[in-house]
Design a protein around this motif. Structure first.
Motif: not given
Ligand code: THU
Length: 160
Positions: A131-160
């Protein structure tokens, strides 16, 4: 042809009071960390705090360098340190904030592409969403699953 839409959901908060005690502590740790940033070139002091599954909170800050690309963002400093010290303990969350021109930023800063890649690798590694908390002076944005910030990502599965 098949059209595929990818949706990213964020949650926006106007006050730290809306969070539970652990979340408040994590958010405050990221704010405390900014004083330890080493950012003589950008003067953009970033603080990150990582919450581990054992309740430990590890903080990190951006570390710049006269050879600019040699520096590293606060998020990666914090995650790499947490994973070095506690290689078996999953990362549950990360809070990030920045302090510049003598005040905390007004708008939450999103992690850069390289930090997203590292955060996603970490959640793949521990098989648990970060879970990601992006914190500023008065506002906080939360993203519950980091993968939604980097869809179609490169990971270990492509290395096999
Ligand atoms: N920076 C971070 O530490 N995290 C971010 O999410 C964005 C940028 C740092 C890198 C550099 O030291 C300074 O902020 C300006 O880009």
């Amino acid at each position: 042809m098949k059209k595929v839409d990818i949706i990213t959901t964020t949650y926006e908060y106007d006050s730290i009071e809306e969070f539970n005690e652990v979340e408040k502590r994590l958010i405050n740790k990221s704010k405390e960390a900014v004083k330890n940033a080493y950012a003589p070139y950008s003067k953009f002091n970033v603080g990150a705090a990582v919450l581990l599954a054992n309740g430990e909170i590890i903080s990190g800050t951006n570390q710049e360098n006269a050879a600019y690309p040699s520096g590293l963002c606060a998020e990666r400093v914090a995650i790499f340190y947490a994973n070095s010290k506690f290689p078996e303990i999953p990362v549950k969350a990360i809070a990030v904030t920045a302090f510049t021109n003598n005040k905390f930023i007004e708008t939450p800063i999103p992690p850069c592409g390289s930090c997203r890649q590292v955060i996603v690798e970490t959640q793949t590694r521990f098989k648990t969403p970060i879970k990601i908390y992006l914190v500023s002076k008065n506002k906080i944005t939360v993203i519950e699953d980091a993968k939604t910030l980097l869809p179609i990502n490169f990971d270990e599965h492509f290395l096999t």
